[in-house]
Design an enzyme around this catalytic site. Sequence first.
Site, mmCIF file in Angstrom:
data_model
loop_
_atom_site.group_PDB
_atom_site.id
_atom_site.type_symbol
_atom_site.label_atom_id
_atom_site.label_comp_id
_atom_site.label_asym_id
_atom_site.label_seq_id
_atom_site.Cartn_x
_atom_site.Cartn_y
_atom_site.Cartn_z
ATOM 1 N N SER A 1 34.674 21.620 4.142
ATOM 2 C CA SER A 1 35.655 21.019 3.441
ATOM 3 C C SER A 1 36.576 22.033 2.860
ATOM 4 C CB SER A 1 35.440 20.268 2.197
ATOM 5 O OG SER A 1 36.360 19.781 1.449
ATOM 6 N N TYR B 1 30.366 19.260 -5.330
ATOM 7 C CA TYR B 1 30.699 19.168 -3.950
ATOM 8 C C TYR B 1 31.392 20.326 -3.112
ATOM 9 C CZ TYR B 1 33.225 17.142 0.065
ATOM 10 O OH TYR B 1 33.874 16.590 1.215
HETATM 11 P P1 NAP Z 1 32.135 8.690 4.586
HETATM 12 O O1 NAP Z 1 33.376 7.630 5.376
HETATM 13 O O2 NAP Z 1 31.815 8.308 3.073
HETATM 14 O O3 NAP Z 1 30.883 8.470 5.732
HETATM 15 C C1 NAP Z 1 29.860 9.224 5.243
HETATM 16 C C2 NAP Z 1 28.876 8.828 6.352
HETATM 17 O O4 NAP Z 1 27.637 9.886 5.813
HETATM 18 C C3 NAP Z 1 28.357 7.486 6.477
HETATM 19 O O5 NAP Z 1 28.101 7.387 8.068
HETATM 20 C C4 NAP Z 1 27.036 7.648 5.701
HETATM 21 O O6 NAP Z 1 25.786 6.718 6.169
HETATM 22 C C5 NAP Z 1 26.405 8.868 6.185
HETATM 23 N N1 NAP Z 1 25.536 9.429 4.901
HETATM 24 C C6 NAP Z 1 25.634 9.720 3.658
HETATM 25 N N2 NAP Z 1 24.414 10.260 3.268
HETATM 26 C C7 NAP Z 1 23.714 10.426 4.269
HETATM 27 C C8 NAP Z 1 22.217 10.809 4.299
HETATM 28 N N3 NAP Z 1 21.479 11.223 3.158
HETATM 29 N N4 NAP Z 1 21.598 11.095 5.566
HETATM 30 C C9 NAP Z 1 22.364 10.513 6.717
HETATM 31 N N5 NAP Z 1 23.653 10.230 6.585
HETATM 32 C C10 NAP Z 1 24.214 10.149 5.449
HETATM 33 O O7 NAP Z 1 32.604 10.134 4.927
HETATM 34 P P2 NAP Z 1 33.757 10.902 5.697
HETATM 35 O O8 NAP Z 1 35.006 11.021 4.493
HETATM 36 O O9 NAP Z 1 33.882 10.357 6.962
HETATM 37 O O10 NAP Z 1 33.123 12.396 5.549
HETATM 38 C C11 NAP Z 1 32.385 12.942 6.665
HETATM 39 C C12 NAP Z 1 32.302 14.367 6.282
HETATM 40 O O11 NAP Z 1 33.712 14.966 6.143
HETATM 41 C C13 NAP Z 1 31.577 14.669 4.989
HETATM 42 O O12 NAP Z 1 30.683 16.040 5.123
HETATM 43 C C14 NAP Z 1 32.431 14.990 4.149
HETATM 44 O O13 NAP Z 1 32.129 15.932 2.935
HETATM 45 C C15 NAP Z 1 33.598 15.754 4.857
HETATM 46 N N6 NAP Z 1 34.924 15.842 4.470
HETATM 47 C C16 NAP Z 1 35.675 14.422 4.164
HETATM 48 C C17 NAP Z 1 36.975 14.599 3.608
HETATM 49 C C18 NAP Z 1 37.705 13.467 3.478
HETATM 50 O O14 NAP Z 1 38.825 13.654 2.923
HETATM 51 N N7 NAP Z 1 37.183 12.077 3.782
HETATM 52 C C19 NAP Z 1 37.605 15.926 3.251
HETATM 53 C C20 NAP Z 1 36.726 16.878 3.543
HETATM 54 C C21 NAP Z 1 35.545 17.177 4.127
HETATM 55 P P3 NAP Z 1 25.694 5.141 5.607
HETATM 56 O O15 NAP Z 1 27.200 4.558 6.418
HETATM 57 O O16 NAP Z 1 24.586 4.515 6.331
HETATM 58 O O17 NAP Z 1 25.885 5.245 4.200
#
Ligand code: NAP
Length: 249
Positions: A144, A158
Site C-alpha cells: 500500500s 496498518y
Molecule cells: P477488501 O475489499 O476488504 O477485501 C479483503 C479480502 O481479504 C476479502 O476477500 C477477505 O475475505 C480477505 N481476508 C481478510 N482477512 C483474511 C484472512 N485472515 N485470511 C484470508 N483472507 C482474508 O480489501 P481490498 O480493499 O480489496 O484490499 C485488498 C488488498 O489491497 C489488501 O492487502 C489491502 O491492504 C490492499 N490495499 C487496499 C487499498 C484500498 O484503498 N482498498 C489501498 C492500498 C492497499 P472475506 O471476504 O472472506 O472476509
Amino acid sequence: MTKPIALITGASRGIGAATARLLASSAYDICINYHENQSAAEKVMKQVEDLGSRACIIQADISNEEDVIRMFSELSSTLGPVTHLVNNAGILFPQSRLEDFSVERLQKIFSTNVIGTMLCCREAVKVMSTKNGGDGGVIVNVSSVAARTGSPHEYIDYASSKGALDSLTVGLACEVAEEGIRVNAVRPGVIYTDMHADGGEPDRVDRIKEIVPLKRGGTTEEVAKVIQFLLSDDSSYCTGSILDVSGGR
Ligand code: NAP
C-alpha cells in the site's frame, strides 16, 4: 496445454476478486481464497468459470499456519501446484491514534498482513523453487502507499505492516532470484472497496481523492491490471520491484 495456476488470497471481494476475473480472462486457472464470506467467494468462482477457467475456492485464515499449509495442499490436489501467487488478503481496523492501539489489535494486524503473507510466500517457494524440483513461479505482494505515507491519525499499524511487505518483497526477490521465482509488489493508493468501511469511514476514497494528483480514487480493475502485468512474462526483467498504483500520490 497446462494453464498457469494462480492462487489469490482474499479473492472473495475487492482487488482480489477483480484480479481473479482478469486472470481468468487471460487463461489462468484460479484458486480463490477467502476468510469468512463464502457466498461472495462462490460468486467469484462462477464468474471465473464463466470466463472458461477452472476454479476452486478454499477457505483459509492466512494468519493460521495450519490453514495456509492445508490451502496449498488442497490446491495441489484440485487444480495442481501453484505457479503464480498473489498475496492480496489484508486487514485494517478503525482509524485511531497510536496511543490508543491495543496489543490485540497490533497482533491481529501483523499476524494477518505480515506473518500470513510470509507463510504464503514460504509455502509457495517450497513448491516453485527449482532448488526443490519446482518449475519456478511468480509472486506479487499487495502492499500500500501507506507504507510510504505512514497513515498518521488513521492506522500507523496498518501502514507499518505494509512497510514490512515492501522489505519482504525486496529480500525474498534476491533470495530466490536464481531459483526461477520473481517477487514484486504493487502499492495501491485509495481504491474503491469495502476496506474503508472496516476503517470506520466508508466514503474515505471520496475525501482523500482531492489530494491525489489525478483527483480521483482508483478502481479494483486498475490495480488488477498492474498485478496481471507483474505476474506475466511482460515483466520478466522485474524482480524486487514495487510499483505504485496510486494516481500520483
Ligand atoms: P477488501 O475489499 O476488504 O477485501 C479483503 C479480502 O481479504 C476479502 O476477500 C477477505 O475475505 C480477505 N481476508 C481478510 N482477512 C483474511 C484472512 N485472515 N485470511 C484470508 N483472507 C482474508 O480489501 P481490498 O480493499 O480489496 O484490499 C485488498 C488488498 O489491497 C489488501 O492487502 C489491502 O491492504 C490492499 N490495499 C487496499 C487499498 C484500498 O484503498 N482498498 C489501498 C492500498 C492497499 P472475506 O471476504 O472472506 O472476509
